[in-house]
Write a protein that holds these residues in place. Structure first.
Motif, PDB file in Angstrom:
ATOM      1  N   PHE A 127       0.843  -1.206   0.000  1.00  0.00           N
ATOM      2  CA  PHE A 127       0.000   0.000   0.000  1.00  0.00           C
ATOM      3  C   PHE A 127       0.877   1.255   0.000  1.00  0.00           C
ATOM      4  O   PHE A 127       0.671   2.183  -0.791  1.00  0.00           O
ATOM      5  CB  PHE A 127      -0.913  -0.033   1.225  1.00  0.00           C
ATOM      6  N   LEU A 128       1.881   1.278   0.865  1.00  0.00           N
ATOM      7  CA  LEU A 128       2.803   2.417   0.929  1.00  0.00           C
ATOM      8  C   LEU A 128       3.577   2.554  -0.386  1.00  0.00           C
ATOM      9  O   LEU A 128       3.784   3.655  -0.889  1.00  0.00           O
ATOM     10  CB  LEU A 128       3.776   2.242   2.098  1.00  0.00           C
ATOM     11  N   GLU A 129       3.961   1.413  -0.931  1.00  0.00           N
ATOM     12  CA  GLU A 129       4.698   1.406  -2.200  1.00  0.00           C
ATOM     13  C   GLU A 129       3.838   1.999  -3.324  1.00  0.00           C
ATOM     14  O   GLU A 129       4.309   2.809  -4.125  1.00  0.00           O
ATOM     15  CB  GLU A 129       5.089  -0.044  -2.534  1.00  0.00           C
ATOM     16  N   GLU A 130       2.572   1.593  -3.367  1.00  0.00           N
ATOM     17  CA  GLU A 130       1.659   2.095  -4.404  1.00  0.00           C
ATOM     18  C   GLU A 130       1.442   3.596  -4.287  1.00  0.00           C
ATOM     19  O   GLU A 130       1.274   4.291  -5.298  1.00  0.00           O
ATOM     20  CB  GLU A 130       0.315   1.364  -4.313  1.00  0.00           C
ATOM     21  N   LEU A 131       1.440   4.103  -3.062  1.00  0.00           N
ATOM     22  CA  LEU A 131       1.263   5.539  -2.853  1.00  0.00           C
ATOM     23  C   LEU A 131       2.536   6.329  -3.155  1.00  0.00           C
ATOM     24  O   LEU A 131       2.510   7.552  -3.186  1.00  0.00           O
ATOM     25  CB  LEU A 131       0.837   5.822  -1.405  1.00  0.00           C
ATOM     26  N   GLY A 132       3.634   5.614  -3.345  1.00  0.00           N
ATOM     27  CA  GLY A 132       4.904   6.294  -3.597  1.00  0.00           C
ATOM     28  C   GLY A 132       5.550   6.843  -2.344  1.00  0.00           C
ATOM     29  O   GLY A 132       6.388   7.752  -2.410  1.00  0.00           O
ATOM     30  N   VAL A 133       5.164   6.298  -1.174  1.00  0.00           N
ATOM     31  CA  VAL A 133       5.754   6.741   0.093  1.00  0.00           C
ATOM     32  C   VAL A 133       7.026   5.929   0.354  1.00  0.00           C
ATOM     33  O   VAL A 133       6.968   4.699   0.448  1.00  0.00           O
ATOM     34  CB  VAL A 133       4.759   6.542   1.262  1.00  0.00           C
TER      35      VAL A 133
END
Length: 208
Positions: A127-133
């Motif tokens: 999820f964090l990866e998808e948000l670019g965080v």
């Protein structure tokens, strides 16, 4: 929905299951005590720690997953609030620290996978990866782990990262023992993300 977020431009968030040591890491990073306890779920609202001179803060988000004495419906509501908080503030998050318990994380992930469920830790990482965080996985309680390299390689495998873990150790994987104050690998990773964000003036907050 979590309310009362301080008006700060940038933050580093700590996220993870209950009782993995997020609040202890927060204390090590800030030098200030935050509520901790033996029972999972002590943190039910975000704990923010900010500095008046800088538009920056650390945020310790509530734990997700099992919490003793907390009903499933309320646990799900907290997890939904965590997701919304990260989504709503993604552009302000310089880095997310996904904290896992080095001793138990593989067993927990595999138990959920065997049931046909997506494990919370894996789901949060992607999820964090998808948000670019930018995300650092802080593998805590490593003093209780005997087969360190094997355990960290297994974690890479579960997260979809190619072992060996050492190739990720200054960016993604940070083995630590927060209770003993050994979080240098986490500090190094956060320093890298702060430099990437061109916010070198904030390095003072992740330097021992």
């Amino acid at each position: 929905m979590f309310e009362g977020r301080p008006d700060r431009d940038d933050e580093i968030v700590l996220v993870g299951r209950s009782n993995v040591g997020k609040s202890t890491i927060m204390r090590e990073l800030t030098g200030h005590s935050v509520p901790t306890g033996q029972k999972p779920g002590v943190t039910r609202e975000p704990n923010h720690f900010d500095w008046s001179g800088q538009s920056f803060m650390f945020t310790d988000l509530p734990g997700f997953g099992f919490m003793s004495g907390v009903e499933g419906e309320h646990r799900e509501a907290i997890q939904t609030d965590i997701v919304h908080y990260i989504e709503n503030n993604a552009e302000s998050i310089l880095a997310a620290v996904l904290v896992v318990d080095g001793k138990s994380v593989i067993d927990i992930i595999d138990r959920h996978s065997d049931r046909g469920e997506i494990p919370h830790d894996v789901e949060m990482y992607h999820f964090l990866e998808e948000l670019g965080v930018p995300t650092v996985v802080a593998v805590n309680k490593m003093d209780k782990v005997d087969d360190k390299d094997e355990r960290l390689n297994d974690l890479c495998d579960r997260l979809g990262l190619f072992p060996p873990w050492q190739q990720w150790d200054e960016e993604v994987i940070a083995p630590i023992t927060a209770k003993a104050g050994r979080i240098d690998s986490l500090r190094t990773a956060l320093q890298g993300h702060i430099r990437d964000a061109k916010r070198d003036e904030l390095l003072q907050f992740v330097t021992a």
